[in-house]
Design a protein around this motif. Sequence first.
Motif, PDB file in Angstrom:
ATOM      1  N   SER A   1       0.440   4.465   0.837  1.00  0.00           N
ATOM      2  CA  SER A   1       0.386   5.435   1.933  1.00  0.00           C
ATOM      3  C   SER A   1      -0.868   5.189   2.762  1.00  0.00           C
ATOM      4  CB  SER A   1       0.328   6.858   1.369  1.00  0.00           C
ATOM      5  OG  SER A   1      -0.903   7.045   0.675  1.00  0.00           O
ATOM      6  N   LEU A   2      -0.955   5.879   3.874  1.00  0.00           N
ATOM      7  CA  LEU A   2      -2.164   5.790   4.689  1.00  0.00           C
ATOM      8  C   LEU A   2      -3.360   6.325   3.909  1.00  0.00           C
ATOM      9  CD1 LEU A   2      -3.220   4.860   7.406  1.00  0.00           C
ATOM     10  CD2 LEU A   2      -2.660   7.108   8.334  1.00  0.00           C
ATOM     11  N   ASP A   3      -3.157   7.366   3.101  1.00  0.00           N
ATOM     12  CA  ASP A   3      -4.251   7.878   2.260  1.00  0.00           C
ATOM     13  C   ASP A   3      -4.726   6.814   1.283  1.00  0.00           C
ATOM     14  OD1 ASP A   3      -4.382  10.376   3.451  1.00  0.00           O
ATOM     15  OD2 ASP A   3      -2.991  11.284   2.024  1.00  0.00           O
ATOM     16  N   ASP A   4      -3.787   6.063   0.716  1.00  0.00           N
ATOM     17  CA  ASP A   4      -4.142   4.962  -0.182  1.00  0.00           C
ATOM     18  C   ASP A   4      -4.937   3.900   0.584  1.00  0.00           C
ATOM     19  OD1 ASP A   4      -4.108   3.713  -2.724  1.00  0.00           O
ATOM     20  OD2 ASP A   4      -2.412   2.452  -2.117  1.00  0.00           O
TER      21      ASP A   4
ATOM     22  N   GLU B   1     -12.504   2.703   1.739  1.00  0.00           N
ATOM     23  CA  GLU B   1     -13.759   3.319   1.315  1.00  0.00           C
ATOM     24  C   GLU B   1     -14.287   2.716   0.017  1.00  0.00           C
ATOM     25  OE1 GLU B   1     -15.391   5.258   3.306  1.00  0.00           O
ATOM     26  OE2 GLU B   1     -13.728   5.249   4.721  1.00  0.00           O
TER      27      GLU B   1
ATOM     28  N   ASP C   1     -11.395   5.433  11.939  1.00  0.00           N
ATOM     29  CA  ASP C   1     -10.456   4.355  11.626  1.00  0.00           C
ATOM     30  C   ASP C   1     -11.012   3.002  12.037  1.00  0.00           C
ATOM     31  OD1 ASP C   1      -8.609   5.889  10.339  1.00  0.00           O
ATOM     32  OD2 ASP C   1      -7.257   6.072  12.058  1.00  0.00           O
TER      33      ASP C   1
ATOM     34  N   CYS D   1       0.868  -1.176   0.000  1.00  0.00           N
ATOM     35  CA  CYS D   1       0.000   0.000   0.000  1.00  0.00           C
ATOM     36  C   CYS D   1       0.907   1.230   0.000  1.00  0.00           C
ATOM     37  CB  CYS D   1      -0.840  -0.038   1.265  1.00  0.00           C
ATOM     38  SG  CYS D   1      -2.480   0.610   1.120  1.00  0.00           S
TER      39      CYS D   1
ATOM     40  N   TYR E   1      -6.841   4.414   3.135  1.00  0.00           N
ATOM     41  CA  TYR E   1      -8.184   4.959   3.349  1.00  0.00           C
ATOM     42  C   TYR E   1      -9.032   4.819   2.083  1.00  0.00           C
ATOM     43  CZ  TYR E   1      -6.661   7.163   7.745  1.00  0.00           C
ATOM     44  OH  TYR E   1      -6.204   7.407   9.008  1.00  0.00           O
ATOM     45  N   ARG E   2      -8.436   5.064   0.911  1.00  0.00           N
ATOM     46  CA  ARG E   2      -9.183   4.919  -0.350  1.00  0.00           C
ATOM     47  C   ARG E   2      -9.625   3.465  -0.547  1.00  0.00           C
ATOM     48  NH1 ARG E   2      -5.586   8.849  -1.839  1.00  0.00           N
ATOM     49  NH2 ARG E   2      -4.026   7.419  -2.642  1.00  0.00           N
TER      50      ARG E   2
ATOM     51  N   ARG F   1     -13.346   1.990   9.349  1.00  0.00           N
ATOM     52  CA  ARG F   1     -12.594   1.538   8.177  1.00  0.00           C
ATOM     53  C   ARG F   1     -12.044   0.134   8.386  1.00  0.00           C
ATOM     54  NH1 ARG F   1     -10.103   7.329   8.100  1.00  0.00           N
ATOM     55  NH2 ARG F   1     -11.189   8.270   6.332  1.00  0.00           N
TER      56      ARG F   1
END
Length: 106
Positions: free
Chosen positions: A39-42, A48, A79, A37, A44-45, A82
């Motif tokens: 990043s953390l943003d990735d 979601e 989190d 992965c 999260y995507r 998620r």
Amino acid sequence: MTQVPNDALILGKLPREDAPLQELERFAATFGNFEQCDSLDDAYRIAEGAKTCTLADLRAALFLIYRAERFSGHCGAEDERRMRRLMGRIRDRVKARCQEGTASRT
């Protein structure tokens, strides 16, 4: 924690989405591939559902969110949601894999 490869996952041994958070965290720790992965943003995507992904992608996202939560010292409600969503998707993938295996033997 011992790493568990994707092909060794057994549906009946995976935590359910509504399991205690500690069970989700223990499972998340069984995947240690930071590179899966970006990043953390990735992560999260992926959580979601904004990205088509593999079982490894789902586990990596769960792992990164778990690691971020461990680093910060707490798990916020978003989190946790998620993590639960990812666990449900992981269970769905493992279940589908099991059904495919059964279908190919008949």
